[in-house]
Design a protein around this motif. Structure first.
Motif, PDB file in Angstrom:
ATOM      1  N   SER A  92       0.350  -4.077   6.734  1.00  0.00           N
ATOM      2  CA  SER A  92       0.448  -5.414   6.153  1.00  0.00           C
ATOM      3  C   SER A  92       1.177  -6.392   7.055  1.00  0.00           C
ATOM      4  O   SER A  92       0.966  -7.603   6.964  1.00  0.00           O
ATOM      5  CB  SER A  92       1.155  -5.334   4.791  1.00  0.00           C
ATOM      6  OG  SER A  92       2.486  -4.874   4.962  1.00  0.00           O
ATOM      7  N   PHE A 411       3.901   4.236  -3.370  1.00  0.00           N
ATOM      8  CA  PHE A 411       4.032   2.989  -2.600  1.00  0.00           C
ATOM      9  C   PHE A 411       4.876   2.031  -3.424  1.00  0.00           C
ATOM     10  O   PHE A 411       4.658   1.873  -4.631  1.00  0.00           O
ATOM     11  CB  PHE A 411       2.661   2.371  -2.318  1.00  0.00           C
ATOM     12  CG  PHE A 411       1.817   3.190  -1.383  1.00  0.00           C
ATOM     13  CD1 PHE A 411       1.892   2.997  -0.006  1.00  0.00           C
ATOM     14  CD2 PHE A 411       0.955   4.155  -1.875  1.00  0.00           C
ATOM     15  CE1 PHE A 411       1.097   3.753   0.846  1.00  0.00           C
ATOM     16  CE2 PHE A 411       0.179   4.909  -1.027  1.00  0.00           C
ATOM     17  CZ  PHE A 411       0.245   4.719   0.343  1.00  0.00           C
ATOM     18  N   PRO A 413       5.830  -1.687  -2.722  1.00  0.00           N
ATOM     19  CA  PRO A 413       5.876  -2.953  -1.966  1.00  0.00           C
ATOM     20  C   PRO A 413       7.021  -3.828  -2.462  1.00  0.00           C
ATOM     21  O   PRO A 413       7.451  -3.725  -3.613  1.00  0.00           O
ATOM     22  CB  PRO A 413       4.522  -3.596  -2.280  1.00  0.00           C
ATOM     23  CG  PRO A 413       3.670  -2.502  -2.852  1.00  0.00           C
ATOM     24  CD  PRO A 413       4.608  -1.559  -3.528  1.00  0.00           C
ATOM     25  N   TYR A 467      -4.538   4.553   3.364  1.00  0.00           N
ATOM     26  CA  TYR A 467      -3.887   3.583   2.495  1.00  0.00           C
ATOM     27  C   TYR A 467      -3.042   2.629   3.318  1.00  0.00           C
ATOM     28  O   TYR A 467      -2.759   2.847   4.494  1.00  0.00           O
ATOM     29  CB  TYR A 467      -2.971   4.274   1.481  1.00  0.00           C
ATOM     30  CG  TYR A 467      -3.658   5.173   0.502  1.00  0.00           C
ATOM     31  CD1 TYR A 467      -4.214   4.664  -0.667  1.00  0.00           C
ATOM     32  CD2 TYR A 467      -3.747   6.555   0.727  1.00  0.00           C
ATOM     33  CE1 TYR A 467      -4.821   5.500  -1.594  1.00  0.00           C
ATOM     34  CE2 TYR A 467      -4.352   7.398  -0.189  1.00  0.00           C
ATOM     35  CZ  TYR A 467      -4.897   6.863  -1.343  1.00  0.00           C
ATOM     36  OH  TYR A 467      -5.505   7.678  -2.250  1.00  0.00           O
ATOM     37  N   PHE A 469      -0.112  -0.977   2.279  1.00  0.00           N
ATOM     38  CA  PHE A 469       0.436  -1.777   1.181  1.00  0.00           C
ATOM     39  C   PHE A 469       0.758  -3.162   1.707  1.00  0.00           C
ATOM     40  O   PHE A 469       0.848  -3.392   2.907  1.00  0.00           O
ATOM     41  CB  PHE A 469       1.677  -1.122   0.579  1.00  0.00           C
ATOM     42  CG  PHE A 469       2.856  -1.062   1.512  1.00  0.00           C
ATOM     43  CD1 PHE A 469       3.813  -2.085   1.546  1.00  0.00           C
ATOM     44  CD2 PHE A 469       3.025   0.016   2.380  1.00  0.00           C
ATOM     45  CE1 PHE A 469       4.887  -2.027   2.410  1.00  0.00           C
ATOM     46  CE2 PHE A 469       4.104   0.072   3.243  1.00  0.00           C
ATOM     47  CZ  PHE A 469       5.037  -0.953   3.275  1.00  0.00           C
ATOM     48  N   GLU A 470       0.902  -4.086   0.762  1.00  0.00           N
ATOM     49  CA  GLU A 470       1.253  -5.462   1.103  1.00  0.00           C
ATOM     50  C   GLU A 470       2.441  -5.879   0.251  1.00  0.00           C
ATOM     51  O   GLU A 470       2.426  -5.687  -0.971  1.00  0.00           O
ATOM     52  CB  GLU A 470       0.076  -6.411   0.864  1.00  0.00           C
ATOM     53  CG  GLU A 470      -1.127  -6.146   1.757  1.00  0.00           C
ATOM     54  CD  GLU A 470      -2.281  -7.101   1.452  1.00  0.00           C
ATOM     55  OE1 GLU A 470      -2.135  -7.927   0.526  1.00  0.00           O
ATOM     56  OE2 GLU A 470      -3.317  -7.003   2.133  1.00  0.00           O
ATOM     57  N   SER A 479       0.724  -5.276  -3.415  1.00  0.00           N
ATOM     58  CA  SER A 479      -0.579  -4.624  -3.479  1.00  0.00           C
ATOM     59  C   SER A 479      -0.547  -3.326  -2.704  1.00  0.00           C
ATOM     60  O   SER A 479       0.349  -3.078  -1.887  1.00  0.00           O
ATOM     61  CB  SER A 479      -1.681  -5.522  -2.881  1.00  0.00           C
ATOM     62  OG  SER A 479      -1.601  -6.836  -3.338  1.00  0.00           O
ATOM     63  N   ILE A 480      -1.549  -2.504  -2.962  1.00  0.00           N
ATOM     64  CA  ILE A 480      -1.866  -1.428  -2.035  1.00  0.00           C
ATOM     65  C   ILE A 480      -3.278  -1.648  -1.531  1.00  0.00           C
ATOM     66  O   ILE A 480      -4.124  -2.237  -2.223  1.00  0.00           O
ATOM     67  CB  ILE A 480      -1.734  -0.025  -2.674  1.00  0.00           C
ATOM     68  CG1 ILE A 480      -2.764   0.179  -3.779  1.00  0.00           C
ATOM     69  CG2 ILE A 480      -0.345   0.244  -3.138  1.00  0.00           C
ATOM     70  CD1 ILE A 480      -2.903   1.645  -4.173  1.00  0.00           C
ATOM     71  N   ARG A 491      -8.504  -3.595  -2.301  1.00  0.00           N
ATOM     72  CA  ARG A 491      -7.113  -3.994  -2.507  1.00  0.00           C
ATOM     73  C   ARG A 491      -6.828  -4.044  -4.002  1.00  0.00           C
ATOM     74  O   ARG A 491      -7.581  -4.655  -4.769  1.00  0.00           O
ATOM     75  CB  ARG A 491      -6.831  -5.362  -1.893  1.00  0.00           C
ATOM     76  CG  ARG A 491      -5.381  -5.821  -2.130  1.00  0.00           C
ATOM     77  CD  ARG A 491      -5.035  -7.078  -1.367  1.00  0.00           C
ATOM     78  NE  ARG A 491      -5.858  -8.194  -1.772  1.00  0.00           N
ATOM     79  CZ  ARG A 491      -6.038  -9.304  -1.043  1.00  0.00           C
ATOM     80  NH1 ARG A 491      -5.454  -9.400   0.144  1.00  0.00           N
ATOM     81  NH2 ARG A 491      -6.805 -10.272  -1.471  1.00  0.00           N
ATOM     82  N   GLU A 493      -4.002  -5.406  -6.415  1.00  0.00           N
ATOM     83  CA  GLU A 493      -2.819  -6.267  -6.436  1.00  0.00           C
ATOM     84  C   GLU A 493      -2.294  -6.408  -7.853  1.00  0.00           C
ATOM     85  O   GLU A 493      -3.051  -6.460  -8.814  1.00  0.00           O
ATOM     86  CB  GLU A 493      -3.143  -7.639  -5.850  1.00  0.00           C
ATOM     87  CG  GLU A 493      -4.256  -8.389  -6.555  1.00  0.00           C
ATOM     88  CD  GLU A 493      -4.556  -9.724  -5.895  1.00  0.00           C
ATOM     89  OE1 GLU A 493      -3.613 -10.525  -5.743  1.00  0.00           O
ATOM     90  OE2 GLU A 493      -5.728  -9.956  -5.534  1.00  0.00           O
TER      91      GLU A 493
END
Length: 1202
Positions: A92, A411, A413, A467, A469-470, A479-480, A491, A493
């Motif tokens: 990301s 995850f 984020p 994978y 993430f963001e 998001s992932i 995505r 989110e």
């Protein structure tokens, strides 16, 4: 990016994953959708400017959105390339993704708005000593100093040899010829000969890249020196303990007993913690699966410029003891197997972490206590403190009998409010409630309570290869990113979480979750990547919740209040079509997911689908009239007239929600379809009142009732084997009866003989006939299955209406030469009465046209046989009913003798109805007992005496014939004597009545009309009885039946025989009366009427005062004897041959002078008459020695007989 080596992991060296999905080009995926995202209240903060041009939403609700990103290199469309993809990874920080194949590595900007973005390829040509292919790992790094934009670097790691290659710039490396540059290469010392290989690589810049090996070693690879220039160096963070433990872990591992999830003791997480001291000091956190926690303080610079680990502030712990005794939901001291799967720092809190654990309760007797838990734990140099734990309720290992392909991964984020847990093709997404951490200064354990949790499942054929993430930013939600082999980059989110208590309570309500999944399943049904079906074992929901959720969805669709729907569309037809499609998807979804509730859910959804379809077809009908009259002025078009009627009916409903706004019709189609039944019924009634074209009315009914209701019922109710019967919603009005009236007027019109010519009108005739059949049978079946006092009247009404009108429906088809269609309908709805009528109609036509011995007739007879075979007694009984009704006795008795067993059963079940003909068949079959019973039952009260005499005679003969065949066992249960006595008794009465009638007819030359009551009373009755008594005894209905040759009762016949005195008769009437009395089977009644007969005979036939004066002094013996022989008493005693029982009653009467038996005379005047006769009798006895005279007469009779 984390790489792990769990069983089946695509990152595990030396083991190639097996691809079991077909390679699919993403260009083949439908990338359009009907439902615009503007109708969801929560919006996605997407990084793209124009979502409609750049990405495709696969599913969405108020909490999250799953999209397919447009940017995908063309190499994904190459089948050969797809089959060789090993893994992928998304970064990301740079917005770049990469995929690794056996021979190359490809990097592209996954957030690009270009559907075919520029892709950078790097070759992979390393091999190990055995020349086996290598499965490399790759990590994207931060852009180098001095290079503008988001141009990441790249680290490629040979997982077996430990060779590291570093490229500062993905974009510039190929252009600058750095692909094979050896200056930025480094080999990590890996003991590959003894089986060590790299299992995990993570970017923890600025420190560098951290890797873990299968021996639980962890090495930090520094990418730059203290000046920021590229330079590779390594620093070992964790060393293996002993070779024995290494060998043990390598070959055996520390495996869980969970068959679904194989976990070895390995490093599962390497994360960067807080960075302080102006970026010069960094926390590094490492976690292994057995609970080993390692905390390092890494200083990026020192006096000599070499980075180092500050051991003073670094520490390690075993977290298992801190966790196992404090997990919510388990009894302290339970035997738990705890395996850590991932660990993330909660950077907003000091030394606090969110972990993902797999926990098994070994004391569980069922052996199914396998859980995924999120734990919140504080870890510092002194140890660990568990704040709380939460079981992920969407995870259920029993969902699949197969082992997980990859181990679950966590995850988190930024800002760390939402956790994403990946489990194979599923993602559990949950909000994290960390507010209690600030309140935990007292050191007490708190419970972890997530605000909201849901699961997103991808279809099984979606092959995930990596994978990313963001983090949350001004232009993006947390998001992932999921990289798939066959469907591109996806995505997921999370939209901003709930902001107040009410909203929080709403989204955590279980009904919200189930409703959301169902909605996504129908509104995004075209998404081929998302698995919307609900696994009830993984989402624990009650039937009540499902019903409430579906009810809510039904209501929101019908009223256009769903967040996925606009309140209205410019086109009414498009709006209604959209609702219709949604209901159809809801039906299909419910059938797949809620099979145990289908009998409740499907009819309910179908009802609203039908209402929408009826409204749609009503509007189409009106629009079609518009199209047919395009050349006429708008004011003269029928459609305008129809719309005005429709609008006025809607306004008459007086529903405020339908009267707001100027376009009432659009409003009712948007939010008033609930009222379509009343609206349509009143609309049709108004058209009939206004003499609207019958043909057009039929067309309206075909569109709304056949297309709008019947076809839907056929598709979703009738042809699916649904159990039970639901009540059609049209029965809330009298629309069905109106349809029947229109059918009758259109197709059974006497003026036109109901014959139609055009193919379309004939087609409409067939369709409307089927509508009537289906509707009324649905009503009857429903009311029969739901028998209540309220339904009985309606059931009776529908049955009566059906029985009365169905012959008319069939006749309309027959008149139009549609017998084949009539047969189809009769078979389909098991209307065997109509089927019999149709077959006999065809039979008559064939015989008339071709003859009874023709081939055509024989073929039809074969068809009868097929119906006998297929429908058995149901068809046979209906055919026999038809023959009886139409008085076709010969075919009833003599045709279809192969199926005579059905005829016998028919006679048995309908004895009273069939008795008049059953005896004929039974005599032919020599079934004499049955024939005699049928003959007796066939005798009707008003049947003439001749027919009755014949039937009783035949019954008597049949009994006599049957007695000859009886065995000893049969005799015990034999009813023949009873039947024989009944037959004989009736024959005695019938013959006595017939003789009396014939004797009287002689006086009027056989003219019955001259044989009146007045004539009989004046000329042929005993005048010694008062006129009024005579009239009462034989007058009225008694005399009418007598003259009409209808059998009268035994008591009335006795009155006729003892009152009527034909002139010049042989005076045998009293003996006939006694014979009639003798066959009365009631003993008391027999004695009473016998006494009455003797009383009348002795008192009203002779004057014993005169007879008693006869003596030998004045008369000769012959004279006296002659007088005696002429008396009625002598003739009567002679006729009955001095029957002992009858004479005994005479003697008793003479001795007692009274009638001791029960009085069966209810009329007081007649009773007084009899009392008068008794007085006369006693007077004769006293004064005229009556008893002595009777005794002498008996002796004279005896002498005459001898």
């Amino acid at each position: 990016m984390s790489f792990n080596t769990g069983s089946g992991s695509i990152f595990k060296a030396r083991k190639r994953p097996q691809s079991n999905a077909n390679s699919t080009s993403i260009t083949g995926i439908n990338d359009t959708h009907d439902y615009d995202d503007t109708h969801i209240s929560k919006k996605s903060n997407s990084t793209v400017v124009s979502k409609s041009q750049t990405l495709f939403e696969l599913t969405k609700n108020e909490q999250y959105c799953v999209s397919r990103l447009p940017a995908l290199p063309g190499i994904f469309e190459n089948d050969t390339f797809q089959s060789s993809i090993l893994n992928g990874y998304s970064d990301s920080e740079s917005n770049y993704s990469l995929v690794i194949t056996e021979n190359s590595l490809h990097v592209w900007n996954y957030k690009s708005t270009d559907s075919s973005p520029l892709s950078f390829q790097f070759p992979i040509n390393d091999t190990n000593s055995n020349q086996e292919p290598i499965f490399p790992l790759a990590i994207l790094t931060r852009p180098s100093n001095g290079i503008s934009g988001q141009d990441p670097g790249l680290v490629i790691i040979n997982s077996t040899t430990g060779l590291i290659k570093f490229y500062e710039s993905v974009q510039h490396a190929p252009a600058l010829g750095l692909i094979n540059d050896k200056s930025l290469e480094l080999t990590i010392p890996i003991n590959s000969k003894r089986g060590e290989f790299i299992t995990l690589a993570e970017n923890i810049e600025p420190a560098g890249i951290a890797i873990a090996t299968s021996w639980k070693r962890s090495i930090l690879i520094s990418l730059r020196d203290f000046k920021g220039k590229p330079k590779l160096s390594i620093l070992e963070l964790i060393s293996p303990t002993t070779s024995n433990s290494i060998i043990s872990n390598l070959f055996f591992g520390n495996k869980s007993s969970d068959n679904n999830l194989e976990i070895n003791n390995e490093i599962i997480s390497i994360k960067s913690g807080k960075i302080t001291n102006h970026g010069m000091t960094q926390e590094i956190i490492i976690q292994d699966s057995n609970g080993g926690f390692y905390f390092f303080i890494y200083n990026l610079s020192s006096a000599n410029g070499i980075p180092y680990i500050d051991k003073k502030y670094s520490y390690k712990h075993n977290l298992t003891p801190y966790v196992e005794n404090s997990i919510d939901g388990f009894i302290p001291g339970s035997s738990l197997t705890i395996n850590f799967l991932d660990l993330w720092p909660l950077l907003q809190y000091e030394k606090t972490y969110l972990g993902l654990c797999h926990i098994i309760d070994n004391n569980d007797p069922n052996g199914d206590s396998k859980n995924l838990l999120l734990i919140t734990i504080k870890i510092d140099s002194t140890g660990g403190l568990l704040y709380g734990s939460h079981k992920l309720i969407r995870y259920n290992p029993s969902d699949s009998t197969n082992p997980l392909i990859t181990k679950p991964k966590l995850f988190l984020p930024k800002p760390g409010h939402t956790a994403f847990v990946t489990i194979d093709n599923s993602v559990i997404i949950t909000d994290i409630n960390t507010s209690y951490i600030n309140d935990s200064t007292s050191g007490t354990v708190s419970y972890y309570k997530p605000r909201w949790e849901d699961i997103i499942q991808l279809k099984s054929d979606v092959q995930i290869i990596g994978y990313g993430f963001e983090n949350k930013s001004p232009s993006a939600n947390p998001s992932i990113v999921i990289i798939t082999k066959n469907f591109g980059v996806l995505r997921l989110e999370r939209f901003p979480e709930a902001i107040n208590d009410d909203e929080l309570q709403a989204i955590t309500d279980p009904i919200f979750i189930i409703k959301s999944h169902i909605e996504q399943g129908i509104f995004f049904a075209g998404s081929s990547q998302i698995e919307f079906d609900i696994n009830s074992s993984s989402i624990n929901i009650s039937d009540d919740l499902i019903l409430k959720a579906v009810d809510s969805i039904i209501s929101e669709i019908i009223n256009s209040t769903s967040p996925y729907l606009p309140e209205f569309l410019p086109s009414i037809i498009e709006s209604l079509n959209q609702k219709s499609s949604l209901y159809k998807e809801l039906i299909n979804y419910s059938k797949r997911n809620f099979s145990t509730l289908n009998s409740v859910l499907i009819p309910k959804i179908v009802e609203y689908l039908e209402k929408v379809e009826v409204a749609l077809n009503l509007w189409i009908f009106i629009n079609d009239l518009d199209n047919e009259q395009q050349q006429q002025p708008q004011s003269q078009k029928q459609s305008v007239y129809l719309k005005e009627i429709l609008e006025s009916i809607v306004l008459e409903l007086n529903k405020p929600e339908l009267q707001s706004g100027s376009d009432v019709i659009r409003k009712v189609c948007s939010q008033g379809i609930e009222y379509i039944n009343v609206i349509l019924t009143r609309f049709i009634d108004k058209l009939i009142q206004d003499s609207f074209s019958l043909t057009n009315l039929v067309e309206l009914l075909i569109k709304t009732q056949y297309n709008g209701i019947f076809l839907i019922e056929s598709n979703y109710i009738v042809n699916t084997g649904s159990k039970g019967t639901h009540k059609l919603w049209i029965f809330d009005t009298k629309l069905l009866f109106t349809i029947g009236d229109i059918y009758e007027k259109e197709y059974n019109d006497t003026k036109s003989n109901g014959i139609i010519i055009t193919e379309k009108r004939q087609s409409n005739l067939i369709k409307l006939c089927e509508v009537l059949y289906y509707f009324v049978i649905n009503a009857i079946n429903y009311f029969e299955q739901n028998d209540s006092s309220n339904n009985k009247d309606e059931l009776t009404e529908y049955k009566r209406w059906y029985k009365t009108n169905k012959p008319k429906w069939i006749n309309a088809l027959l008149k139009n030469n549609l017998s084949k269609d009539a047969i189809v309908l009769s078979e389909k709805y098991r209307d065997f009465n109509s089927l019999a009528l149709i077959l006999e109609f065809e039979r008559s036509n064939i015989i008339e046209k071709y003859g009874a011995n023709s081939k055509e007739h024989n073929e039809l007879i074969k068809k009868y046989g097929q119906y006998f075979e297929t429908f058995e007694y149901d068809f046979a009984s209906s055919l026999y009913d038809y023959y009886l009704t139409e008085d076709k006795i010969q075919p009833l008795l003599l045709d279809f003798t192969n199926y005579k067993n059905y005829l016998k059963l028919y006679f048995e079940k309908n004895q009273q109805k069939t008795a008049k003909v059953a005896w004929i068949r039974q005599l032919l079959d020599k079934e004499f007992p049955q024939a005699s019973e049928s003959l007796l039952k066939s005798v009707k009260v008003l049947e003439n005496l001749d027919n009755k005499e014949l039937k009783y005679s035949l019954a008597k003969l049949a009994i006599i014939a049957s007695k000859a065949k009886l065995t000893e066992d049969d005799i015990v249960a034999d009813k023949s004597d009873e039947i024989l006595n009944e037959s004989e008794a009736n024959l005695v009465q019938i013959r006595a009545q017939s003789k009396l009638l014939q004797s009287l007819l002689k006086y009027v030359n056989g003219e019955k009309k001259l044989l009146t009551l007045d004539y009989i009373l004046k000329n042929h009755s005993n005048k010694l009885i008062e006129f009024s008594i005579r009239n009462q005894l034989i007058g009225g209905e008694i005399f009418n039946d007598f003259v009409e040759n209808i059998q009268v009762s035994s008591s009335n016949l006795i009155n006729l025989l003892t009152v009527i005195k034909p002139v010049g008769s042989s005076n045998k009437e009293f003996s006939e009366a006694l014979k009639v009395a003798s066959v009365i089977n009631n003993e008391s009644k027999y004695k009473y009427f016998t006494n009455i007969i003797w009383l009348r005979l002795l008192t009203i036939t002779e004057d014993w005062s005169v007879i008693s004066k006869l003596n030998s002094k004045f008369s000769t013996d012959e004279h006296i004897k002659d007088k005696i022989r002429k008396t009625v008493i002598f003739k009567t005693l002679s006729e009955i041959k001095l029957d002992h029982d009858l004479v005994s009653q005479l003697d008793k009467l003479l001795t007692t002078g009274k009638i001791d038996e029960t009085n069966y005379e209810i009329d007081e005047e007649i009773e007084a008459f009899h009392q008068k006769l008794l007085v006369q009798l006693n007077d004769y006895n006293k004064n005229n020695e009556l008893k002595l005279w009777i005794d002498s007469i008996k002796q004279e009779v005896k002498n005459s007989i001898i």
